[in-house]
Scaffold this motif. Structure first.
Motif, PDB file in Angstrom:
ATOM      1  N   CYS A   1      -3.076   6.176  -0.841  1.00 29.22           N
ATOM      2  CA  CYS A   1      -1.865   5.344  -0.886  1.00 29.22           C
ATOM      3  C   CYS A   1      -0.967   5.611   0.311  1.00 29.22           C
ATOM      4  O   CYS A   1      -0.421   4.675   0.897  1.00 29.22           O
ATOM      5  N   LEU A   2      -0.808   6.856   0.682  1.00 29.25           N
ATOM      6  CA  LEU A   2       0.026   7.190   1.835  1.00 29.25           C
ATOM      7  C   LEU A   2      -0.556   6.659   3.139  1.00 29.25           C
ATOM      8  O   LEU A   2       0.179   6.232   4.030  1.00 29.25           O
TER       9      LEU A   2
ATOM     10  N   LEU B   1      -0.067   2.704   3.051  1.00 31.08           N
ATOM     11  CA  LEU B   1       1.306   2.207   2.941  1.00 31.08           C
ATOM     12  C   LEU B   1       1.824   1.537   4.220  1.00 31.08           C
ATOM     13  O   LEU B   1       2.372   0.436   4.146  1.00 31.08           O
ATOM     14  N   PRO B   2       1.659   2.122   5.419  1.00 31.36           N
ATOM     15  CA  PRO B   2       2.170   1.430   6.614  1.00 31.36           C
ATOM     16  C   PRO B   2       1.514   0.074   6.854  1.00 31.36           C
ATOM     17  O   PRO B   2       2.195  -0.900   7.196  1.00 31.36           O
ATOM     18  N   ARG B   3       0.192  -0.017   6.652  1.00 28.79           N
ATOM     19  CA  ARG B   3      -0.500  -1.296   6.841  1.00 28.79           C
ATOM     20  C   ARG B   3      -0.022  -2.321   5.827  1.00 28.79           C
ATOM     21  O   ARG B   3       0.166  -3.500   6.137  1.00 28.79           O
TER      22      ARG B   3
ATOM     23  N   LEU C   1       2.913  -2.375   4.218  1.00 32.91           N
ATOM     24  CA  LEU C   1       4.297  -2.779   4.501  1.00 32.91           C
ATOM     25  C   LEU C   1       4.360  -3.762   5.660  1.00 32.91           C
ATOM     26  O   LEU C   1       5.147  -4.716   5.630  1.00 32.91           O
ATOM     27  N   LEU C   2       3.538  -3.554   6.676  1.00 33.30           N
ATOM     28  CA  LEU C   2       3.498  -4.497   7.797  1.00 33.30           C
ATOM     29  C   LEU C   2       3.047  -5.879   7.328  1.00 33.30           C
ATOM     30  O   LEU C   2       3.644  -6.895   7.695  1.00 33.30           O
TER      31      LEU C   2
ATOM     32  N   TRP D   1      -2.532  -5.668  -0.938  1.00 32.18           N
ATOM     33  CA  TRP D   1      -2.821  -4.254  -1.192  1.00 32.18           C
ATOM     34  C   TRP D   1      -4.310  -4.055  -1.462  1.00 32.18           C
ATOM     35  O   TRP D   1      -4.944  -3.164  -0.911  1.00 32.18           O
TER      36      TRP D   1
ATOM     37  N   GLN E   1      -6.295  -4.533   1.777  1.00 35.05           N
ATOM     38  CA  GLN E   1      -6.149  -3.378   2.673  1.00 35.05           C
ATOM     39  C   GLN E   1      -6.989  -2.207   2.171  1.00 35.05           C
ATOM     40  O   GLN E   1      -7.609  -1.494   2.950  1.00 35.05           O
TER      41      GLN E   1
END
Length: 122
Positions: free
Chosen positions: A11-12, A15-17, A19-20, A71, A74
């Motif tokens: 998950c960590l 998360l950046p991908r 959120l983008l 999500w 990704q």
């Protein structure tokens, strides 16, 4: 415990991908709604009989369902076994004529490239 730690690390990393992608969906929604409002305002004549400009929520992309799909996409992309520039996965396939399972790379002959054709059955 190890599975929970693995899931938290995944998950960590995602998360950046995610959120983008979510910000891009929000910007796309914002631009589409802005365009619709401006077009409606340009068509509108100053008449007291005209209803107020309203944009429907049914055609928005920044929804919970679309965020779940982003999500999931990704996560699938991150966990796939085939990656560009790396060795191909050597998964099992069924040889139709022999009715037996072999590894894909066992079908290669010499240095010739192996071509897989996934045809249509429709």
């Amino acid at each position: 415990m190890a599975r929970a730690l693995k899931h938290a690390a995944l998950c960590l990393m995602l998360l950046p991908r995610f959120l983008l992608a979510a910000v891009m969906l929000w910007l796309l929604d914002f631009l589409c709604i802005r365009k619709k409002v401006l077009l409606k305002m340009g068509e509108r004549q100053d008449s007291p009989d005209d209803p107020p400009v309203c944009v429907s929520d049914s055609n928005k992309m920044f929804t919970l369902e679309s965020l779940r799909a982003v999500w999931y996409g990704q996560k699938l992309d991150f966990l796939k076994s085939a990656h560009l520039g790396r060795a191909a996965p050597n998964t099992e396939v069924m040889l139709v004529q022999d009715r037996r399972q072999v590894r894909i790379l066992d079908c290669m002959k010499g240095k010739r490239p192996l071509i897989l054709n996934f045809g249509s059955c429709s």
